[in-house]
Design a protein around this motif. Structure first.
Motif, PDB file in Angstrom:
ATOM      1  N   ASP A 158       0.766  -1.189  -0.127  1.00 62.27           N
ATOM      2  CA  ASP A 158       0.079  -0.031  -0.193  1.00 62.27           C
ATOM      3  C   ASP A 158       1.012   1.185  -0.066  1.00 62.27           C
ATOM      4  O   ASP A 158       0.466   2.222  -0.823  1.00 62.27           O
ATOM      5  CB  ASP A 158      -1.074   0.040   1.224  1.00 62.27           C
ATOM      6  CG  ASP A 158      -2.153  -1.167   1.012  1.00 62.27           C
ATOM      7  OD1 ASP A 158      -2.423  -1.574  -0.026  1.00 62.27           O
ATOM      8  OD2 ASP A 158      -2.500  -1.434   1.958  1.00 62.27           O
ATOM      9  N   GLN A 159       2.010   1.139   0.756  1.00 61.70           N
ATOM     10  CA  GLN A 159       2.768   2.504   1.004  1.00 61.70           C
ATOM     11  C   GLN A 159       3.528   2.848  -0.485  1.00 61.70           C
ATOM     12  O   GLN A 159       3.200   3.837  -0.801  1.00 61.70           O
ATOM     13  CB  GLN A 159       4.047   2.148   1.894  1.00 61.70           C
ATOM     14  CG  GLN A 159       4.817   3.622   2.072  1.00 61.70           C
ATOM     15  CD  GLN A 159       5.706   3.240   3.161  1.00 61.70           C
ATOM     16  OE1 GLN A 159       5.548   2.510   4.104  1.00 61.70           O
ATOM     17  NE2 GLN A 159       6.567   4.310   3.399  1.00 61.70           N
ATOM     18  N   ARG A 177       0.798   4.240  -2.916  1.00 60.88           N
ATOM     19  CA  ARG A 177       0.617   5.414  -2.634  1.00 60.88           C
ATOM     20  C   ARG A 177       1.753   6.339  -3.061  1.00 60.88           C
ATOM     21  O   ARG A 177       1.454   7.439  -3.622  1.00 60.88           O
ATOM     22  CB  ARG A 177       0.376   5.653  -1.144  1.00 60.88           C
ATOM     23  CG  ARG A 177      -0.887   5.298  -0.666  1.00 60.88           C
ATOM     24  CD  ARG A 177      -1.201   5.588   0.740  1.00 60.88           C
ATOM     25  NE  ARG A 177      -0.347   5.269   1.902  1.00 60.88           N
ATOM     26  CZ  ARG A 177      -0.290   4.166   2.393  1.00 60.88           C
ATOM     27  NH1 ARG A 177      -1.443   3.212   2.391  1.00 60.88           N
ATOM     28  NH2 ARG A 177       0.558   3.854   3.242  1.00 60.88           N
TER      29      ARG A 177
END
Length: 237
Positions: A126-127, A130
Motif C-alpha cells: 500500500d505504501q 501511494r
C-alpha cells in the motif's frame, strides 16, 4: 593508425574516449592488438601513466584484455561489454560510434518500464502504491514546464521500479539515469509527447494502485513506446 597529440586537460579521459571510439567503430577490429603503451604515449603526446589508466578503463568496460607484460587484445564489445559502455558513449563529446544508441536504449526502457509497471501492480504494498500516486500528481503539477516534468517523471518511474521489487531493473534504471540517455538526460524534444500526456500517466498510476497488472503493463508500454518509435534521425540532440 595515428592520433593527434592531446591537450593536458584530463588526458587519460581523452585517450580513453578516442580508443573507445576507435574500438566500437571498428577501426580496431576484435582480435587485433592495440599499439604498445610506449607507442600510444608517443602518438597521443602523453605519459605512460595516462595510457595505463585509459587501458584500465577500457578493460573494465569489456573492450580489451590487458595481458601482464604482453599485448592488449581488442575484444568483441557486442559479446563482452555491458550497459556502462552505452553510458560512456552517450556522454561522449565525440561522434557517437553507434548511431542508433538512443533509439536502442529507449526500446530497452520501454520493455523494462512496461514489465516494471506490471510487477508493481502485482507486488507493491500500500505504501509503495501511494508513493506512485503521489509521484504522478507531482509530475502533473509541474506542467507545462517540460524540464520540471522530466525530473518529476524520472521520480515517478523510480517509484514504479522500486515497487516492482526487481533489483536488476532498479540497477539498470540507476545506470540509465546516471548517463545522458533514456530516463536520464534524454533530449526533451524527443520526449515531449510522452511528457505532456498527463492523462496516460495518471491512468497508469491508477491501474497500479488498483492492482491491475495487465492494464498497467499495456498503458506503460504504449506511453514509453512513443519516443522510441520516432522516425530515424540524428542520434544526438
Amino acid at each position: 593508425m595515428t592520433f593527434e597529440p592531446l591537450s593536458r586537460h584530463s588526458v587519460s579521459d581523452q585517450v580513453f574516449g578516442r580508443l573507445r571510439d576507435a574500438i566500437v567503430s571498428g577501426r580496431y577490429p576484435s582480435g587485433d592488438s592495440l599499439p604498445s603503451e610506449r607507442e600510444l604515449a608517443t602518438a597521443f603526446g602523453v605519459n605512460r601513466h595516462a595510457i595505463r589508466e585509459a587501458l584500465r578503463r577500457l578493460q573494465q568496460l569489456g573492450l580489451v584484455r590487458v595481458s601482464q607484460g604482453g599485448a592488449t587484445r581488442v575484444l568483441d564489445w557486442r559479446a563482452t561489454a555491458g550497459l556502462d559502455l552505452a553510458m560512456t558513449l552517450a556522454g561522449s563529446e565525440d561522434v557517437l560510434p553507434v548511431e542508433t544508441l538512443i533509439r536502442d536504449v529507449l526500446e530497452m526502457r520501454a520493455c523494462i518500464g512496461a514489465d516494471a509497471a506490471r510487477l508493481c501492480a502485482q507486488r507493491a504494498g500500500d505504501q509503495a502504491r501511494r508513493a506512485v500516486v503521489a509521484a504522478v500528481e507531482a509530475y502533473a503539477a509541474a506542467a507545462p514546464d517540460l524540464a520540471a516534468m522530466g525530473a518529476a517523471d524520472r521520480d515517478l518511474w523510480r517509484r514504479i521500479i522500486e515497487g516492482s521489487g526487481n533489483v536488476a531493473y532498479l540497477l539498470a534504471y540507476n545506470s540509465l539515469t546516471a548517463g545522458d540517455v533514456a530516463v536520464g538526460h534524454m533530449p526533451l524534444p524527443r520526449r515531449t509527447a510522452e511528457l505532456l500526456d498527463v492523462t496516460a500517466h495518471r491512468n497508469l498510476a491508477a491501474l497500479i494502485a488498483a492492482g491491475d497488472a495487465e492494464g498497467a503493463e499495456r498503458v506503460a508500454r504504449t506511453l514509453l513506446a512513443v519516443p522510441a518509435a520516432q522516425p530515424k534521425g540524428s542520434a544526438r540532440p
